[in-house]
Design an enzyme around this catalytic site. Structure first.
Site, mmCIF file in Angstrom:
data_model
loop_
_atom_site.group_PDB
_atom_site.id
_atom_site.type_symbol
_atom_site.label_atom_id
_atom_site.label_comp_id
_atom_site.label_asym_id
_atom_site.label_seq_id
_atom_site.Cartn_x
_atom_site.Cartn_y
_atom_site.Cartn_z
ATOM 1 N N HIS A 1 26.376 2.208 1.791
ATOM 2 C CA HIS A 1 27.156 1.273 0.981
ATOM 3 C C HIS A 1 27.504 2.019 -0.285
ATOM 4 C CE1 HIS A 1 26.139 -3.050 2.519
ATOM 5 N NE2 HIS A 1 26.898 -2.356 3.354
ATOM 6 N N HIS B 1 20.848 0.911 -5.104
ATOM 7 C CA HIS B 1 19.554 0.322 -4.766
ATOM 8 C C HIS B 1 18.350 1.226 -4.998
ATOM 9 C CE1 HIS B 1 21.305 -3.073 -2.044
ATOM 10 N NE2 HIS B 1 21.871 -2.989 -3.233
ATOM 11 N N LYS C 1 16.337 -2.030 -0.774
ATOM 12 C CA LYS C 1 16.694 -2.318 -2.168
ATOM 13 C C LYS C 1 15.465 -2.175 -3.041
ATOM 14 C CE LYS C 1 19.316 -5.554 -4.942
ATOM 15 N NZ LYS C 1 20.424 -6.481 -4.941
ATOM 16 N N ASP D 1 21.956 -2.389 -10.534
ATOM 17 C CA ASP D 1 22.798 -2.527 -9.341
ATOM 18 C C ASP D 1 23.983 -3.436 -9.678
ATOM 19 O OD1 ASP D 1 23.615 -2.439 -6.675
ATOM 20 O OD2 ASP D 1 22.374 -4.156 -6.119
ATOM 21 N N TRP E 1 20.481 -7.162 5.462
ATOM 22 C CA TRP E 1 19.938 -7.071 4.100
ATOM 23 C C TRP E 1 19.506 -8.469 3.683
ATOM 24 C CZ3 TRP E 1 21.769 -9.657 -0.322
ATOM 25 C CH2 TRP E 1 21.002 -9.398 -1.477
ATOM 26 N N ASP F 1 30.911 -1.357 -1.093
ATOM 27 C CA ASP F 1 30.190 -2.603 -1.396
ATOM 28 C C ASP F 1 30.087 -2.770 -2.908
ATOM 29 O OD1 ASP F 1 28.591 -4.833 -1.513
ATOM 30 O OD2 ASP F 1 26.729 -3.774 -1.033
ATOM 31 N N ASP G 1 27.174 -3.188 -9.240
ATOM 32 C CA ASP G 1 28.287 -3.281 -8.304
ATOM 33 C C ASP G 1 29.657 -3.202 -8.967
ATOM 34 O OD1 ASP G 1 27.322 -3.420 -5.517
ATOM 35 O OD2 ASP G 1 26.133 -5.080 -6.294
ATOM 36 N N GLU H 1 19.277 -2.310 5.374
ATOM 37 C CA GLU H 1 19.561 -1.851 4.009
ATOM 38 C C GLU H 1 18.365 -2.137 3.105
ATOM 39 O OE1 GLU H 1 22.886 -3.921 2.281
ATOM 40 O OE2 GLU H 1 22.951 -2.620 0.512
ATOM 41 N N ASP I 1 22.339 2.000 0.023
ATOM 42 C CA ASP I 1 23.331 1.549 -0.963
ATOM 43 C C ASP I 1 22.997 2.297 -2.241
ATOM 44 O OD1 ASP I 1 24.217 -0.029 -3.264
ATOM 45 O OD2 ASP I 1 24.726 -1.630 -1.863
HETATM 46 C C1 RNT Z 1 23.028 -6.461 -2.239
HETATM 47 C C2 RNT Z 1 23.413 -5.563 -1.127
HETATM 48 C C3 RNT Z 1 24.255 -6.175 -0.050
HETATM 49 C C4 RNT Z 1 25.316 -7.090 -0.587
HETATM 50 C C5 RNT Z 1 26.286 -7.621 0.454
HETATM 51 C C6 RNT Z 1 27.131 -8.724 -0.075
HETATM 52 O O1 RNT Z 1 22.437 -5.824 -3.282
HETATM 53 O O2 RNT Z 1 24.060 -4.435 -1.645
HETATM 54 O O3 RNT Z 1 24.788 -5.180 0.743
HETATM 55 O O4 RNT Z 1 26.062 -6.473 -1.589
HETATM 56 O O5 RNT Z 1 25.577 -7.986 1.576
HETATM 57 ZN ZN ZN Z 2 24.883 -3.079 -0.251
#
Ligand code: RNT
Ligand code: ZN
Length: 418
Positions: free
Chosen positions: A285, A261, A227, A293, A184, A325, A295, A225, A258
């Site tokens: 993820h 994303h 986004k 996003d 990523w 994640d 998290d 990955e 993810d």
């Molecule tokens: C970022 C991605 C990625 C990170 C990690 C730390 O938006 O989700 O996966 O969270 O690599």
């Molecule tokens: Zn991620």
């Protein structure tokens, strides 16, 4: 009622719906989750390079974050005591390399020996290891990385990617578990770019060079990955959904989704069965995006349940790499990491306790009213009693009493980190 009686009662109730709680508990006990190491220190890593970049952000200043390998391993060890089942995996980022004797390690020259302690930790805790090149939080990641028009910069990051493939092989060989290596980058532009295709062509070429280094595909699974946007890269992301998916499908590697994303009304639960029609393996993820996003720590919420239902009812537990994640620095980080992983496991249990075959038959017979009625009814079945039994059988506290242990650890260890 004693817990055992509650479980026996739940077992009977589920049996009326044709669901075997014993089979569900047994299945869940063997499902491994890749537990991300970076919740414990706000994605700082061990390089001492300072600020987090790449369009991602931690917020909060709860005390006690891990400041070095010893602290991080101690916290991780604590977290594992709260997580039933397994074997699980630890998901490591390249910026968690461990230098000895004051060695300065640059990202393009990391070697397996810099991750020896991770291997020792994994072996001691019967875990596998996954790996991630770190294309952010670095002076050379100030703009584009793998998609850079500057050959020196781009080649630097390609060398980093190849170094990471070697470390992933080392992880797989040492632990005996295949290693997922996830690519990523935060590459993108804050404002409307003049060239959208050039960076994507360079990104594709860079990943081609990384995976072209030659590696054993039964030991290392490379994932890409996608986004939609990040902070400071709002207008354009090089590794968009279409890019990552097309890249993975044409190169025979694995797409990673993810669930933070995508645009807010898109759901990964719906994308899982779509990709499983075409890709042998997919990777996830699992996170909790609030408005963006963000998290947040994974909760036992609708979308987490729905995603895990898809994995289970597509009969794809051996085709989907499950990883957490997220990073929240506003609450106890040990609790955050354990709770998020447990919530994924709860969602898996819920999926395993769902009469999927019956519901599918109802749908296929066109009885959509009954599908709806049944889906609503099973939401209130006593899943919690089965969860408690699952935890007890795995020697882990099922109810919130596990948090008492976190508080003790916070008092004795975390709050002393000043
Ligand atoms: C970022 C991605 C990625 C990170 C990690 C730390 O938006 O989700 O996966 O969270 O690599
Ligand atoms: Zn991620």
């Amino acid at each position: 009622m004693a817990q055992n009686e509650r479980y026996l009662s739940a077992k009977e109730i589920f049996a009326k719906y044709g669901v075997d709680t014993e089979a569900a508990i047994e299945k869940l006990s063997g499902i491994g989750i890749s537990i991300h190491c970076w919740q414990l220190d706000d994605v700082r890593g061990f390089e001492g390079t300072g600020t987090l970049s790449g369009g991602i952000q931690t917020t909060g200043n709860y005390p006690g974050g891990a400041r070095n390998p010893d602290e991080l391993f101690a916290d991780l060890e604590k977290v594992l005591t709260f997580i039933p089942g397994g074997p699980h995996k630890i998901n490591v980022h390249a910026n968690y390399s461990i230098a000895e004797n004051g060695e300065i390690i640059d990202r393009d020259s990391i070697e397996p020996r810099h991750f020896k302690r991770w291997v020792e930790f994994a072996k001691a805790h019967n875990c596998g290891l996954d790996f991630n090149p770190t294309f952010f939080s670095h002076p050379k990641a100030d703009g584009l990385t793998l998609s850079s028009p500057n050959d020196d910069i781009r080649n630097y990051w390609i060398r980093h990617g190849i170094a990471c493939v070697r470390i992933s092989e080392y992880f797989a060989n040492e632990t005996g578990h295949p290693c997922v290596l996830n690519i990523w980058t935060g590459d993108g532009f804050k404002d409307v770019p003049a060239d959208r295709m050039g960076p994507r062509q360079r990104y594709a070429d860079s990943i081609d060079q990384i995976i072209g280094c030659g590696y054993d595909k039964s030991k290392v699974y490379v994932t890409v990955e996608s986004k939609v946007f990040g902070i400071g890269v709002e207008a354009y992301t090089v590794g968009s959904a279409e890019f990552a998916l097309s890249y993975a499908m044409t190169r025979g590697i694995t797409p990673l989704m993810d669930n933070g994303h995508y645009h807010p009304t898109e759901v990964v639960s719906d994308k899982i069965p779509a990709l499983l029609c075409f890709s042998d393996k997919i990777a996830l993820h699992i996170t909790r995006p609030i408005r963006w996003d963000s998290d947040h720590v994974v909760a036992y919420d609708d979308e987490t349940r729905e995603m895990m239902k898809e994995v289970v009812r597509c009969n794809a537990l051996d085709r989907v790499f499950l990883a957490t994640d997220y990073f929240d620095a506003s609450i106890n980080r040990v609790a955050a990491l354990a709770m998020g992983v447990r919530n994924v496991q709860k969602a898996l249990l819920n999926a395993l306790l769902t009469p999927n075959a019956d519901l599918k038959a109802l749908q296929d017979s066109g009885d959509l009213t009954k599908v709806f009625i049944m889906q609503e009814e099973i939401k209130t079945l006593p899943m919690g009693d089965v969860w408690m039994e699952f935890c007890a059988r795995n020697g882990v506290i099922g109810c919130s009493k596990w948090f008492d242990e976190v508080l003790k650890y916070e008092k004795e260890v975390l709050l002393k980190r000043v």
